[in-house]
Enzyme design. Structure first.
Site, PDB file in Angstrom:
ATOM      1  N   LYS A  83       0.858  -1.190   0.000  1.00 41.63           N
ATOM      2  CA  LYS A  83       0.000   0.000   0.000  1.00 41.63           C
ATOM      3  C   LYS A  83       0.888   1.233   0.000  1.00 41.63           C
ATOM      4  O   LYS A  83       1.782   1.368   0.839  1.00 41.63           O
ATOM      5  CB  LYS A  83      -0.819   0.026   1.283  1.00 41.63           C
TER       6      LYS A  83
HETATM    7  C1  E4P Z   1      -8.381   0.164   3.837  1.00 38.10           C
HETATM    8  O1  E4P Z   1      -7.594  -0.053   2.947  1.00 38.10           O
HETATM    9  C2  E4P Z   1      -8.371   1.421   4.606  1.00 38.10           C
HETATM   10  O2  E4P Z   1      -7.146   1.607   5.222  1.00 38.10           O
HETATM   11  C3  E4P Z   1      -9.493   1.436   5.587  1.00 38.10           C
HETATM   12  O3  E4P Z   1     -10.655   0.959   4.958  1.00 38.10           O
HETATM   13  C4  E4P Z   1      -9.725   2.810   6.204  1.00 38.10           C
HETATM   14  O4  E4P Z   1     -10.908   2.780   6.945  1.00 38.10           O
HETATM   15  P1  E4P Z   1     -11.287   3.911   8.022  1.00 38.10           P
HETATM   16  O5  E4P Z   1     -11.629   5.169   7.284  1.00 38.10           O
HETATM   17  O6  E4P Z   1     -12.455   3.338   8.740  1.00 38.10           O
HETATM   18  O7  E4P Z   1     -10.077   4.097   8.896  1.00 38.10           O
END
Ligand code: E4P
Length: 222
Positions: A83
């Site tokens: 990521k």
């Molecule tokens: C996934 O890749 C993201 O990091 C995650 O869905 C973020 O979610 P949040 O906005 O609830 O922290």
């Protein structure tokens, strides 16, 4: 449409895998911090539990650092996806990692333009954050819809992961919007399973069945 689990909690991943509905996992530094575990050890365990892609986030802010981190993360397991945060440095790293055969997931995407740039740079996945946009009164799912239309129209290979999913309706909307994947917290996955009419239906069927069995045994006795 596929579902990933949005967690770094090994127990949740283990349980969800048993249901047979999860084809990948996404983690982020906040989710890792919540578990208080050694991140490398956690990643090794998660990648052994899940056959599909497991996203692990690089934390460097410059391209060079991101590439180094990505190489290290990619060595943890074959199914690691790195990521990278949206931005100039992230875009530069995406192209370099693609040439090295390392899969990327461009995260913190909040507009169709950001997602489009990530796709052109060669990202394997882009993650529009639906819930965080909704939180500030923007149409989070609108970004997913736009990206799905753009990628389909120009036959781009990048897959959309609808992220920052807050409730079951988000998952339905992501599917209808043309998202390839929704990454969901375990709590949302549990909510997706349940319906009060299903519970009432099961109770009623069991009660009727018991009634039938009782009547038959009374009949046999008499
Ligand atoms: C996934 O890749 C993201 O990091 C995650 O869905 C973020 O979610 P949040 O906005 O609830 O922290």
């Amino acid at each position: 449409m596929r579902l990933f689990l949005d967690t770094a909690n090994v127990e949740e991943i283990r349980r969800a895998c048993e249901w047979g509905v999860i084809s990948g996992v996404t983690t982020n530094p906040s989710l890792m911090a919540r578990e208080k575990a050694d991140p490398d050890a956690a990643l090794r365990e998660i990648t052994s539990l899940v056959k599909g892609p497991v996203s692990a986030e690089a934390l460097s802010l410059d391209c060079e650092g991101m590439v180094e981190e990505a190489r290290r993360l990619a060595r943890v397991a074959d199914n690691i996806v790195v990521k990278l945060p949206m931005g100039v440095e992230g875009l530069k790293a995406v192209g370099r990692l693609k040439r090295e055969g390392i899969k990327t997931n461009v995260t913190l995407v909040f507009s169709a333009n950001q997602g489009l740039l990530a796709a052109i740079a060669g990202a394997t996945y882009v993650s529009p954050f639906v819930g965080r946009l909704d939180d500030i009164s923007h149409d989070g799912m609108g970004v997913v819809r736009q990206l799905a239309a753009i990628f389909s129209r120009y036959e781009m290979d990048t897959q959309i992961i609808a992220a920052s999913i807050r409730h079951p309706l988000h998952v339905v909307e992501a599917a209808l919007a043309g998202s390839d994947i929704a990454t969901v917290p375990f709590k949302v996955l549990e909510q997706m399973v349940r319906h009060p009419l299903t519970d009432i239906g099961i109770e009623r069927f069991l009660a009727d069945w018991k009634g039938l069995m009782a009547a038959r045994s009374r009949g046999a006795g008499g």
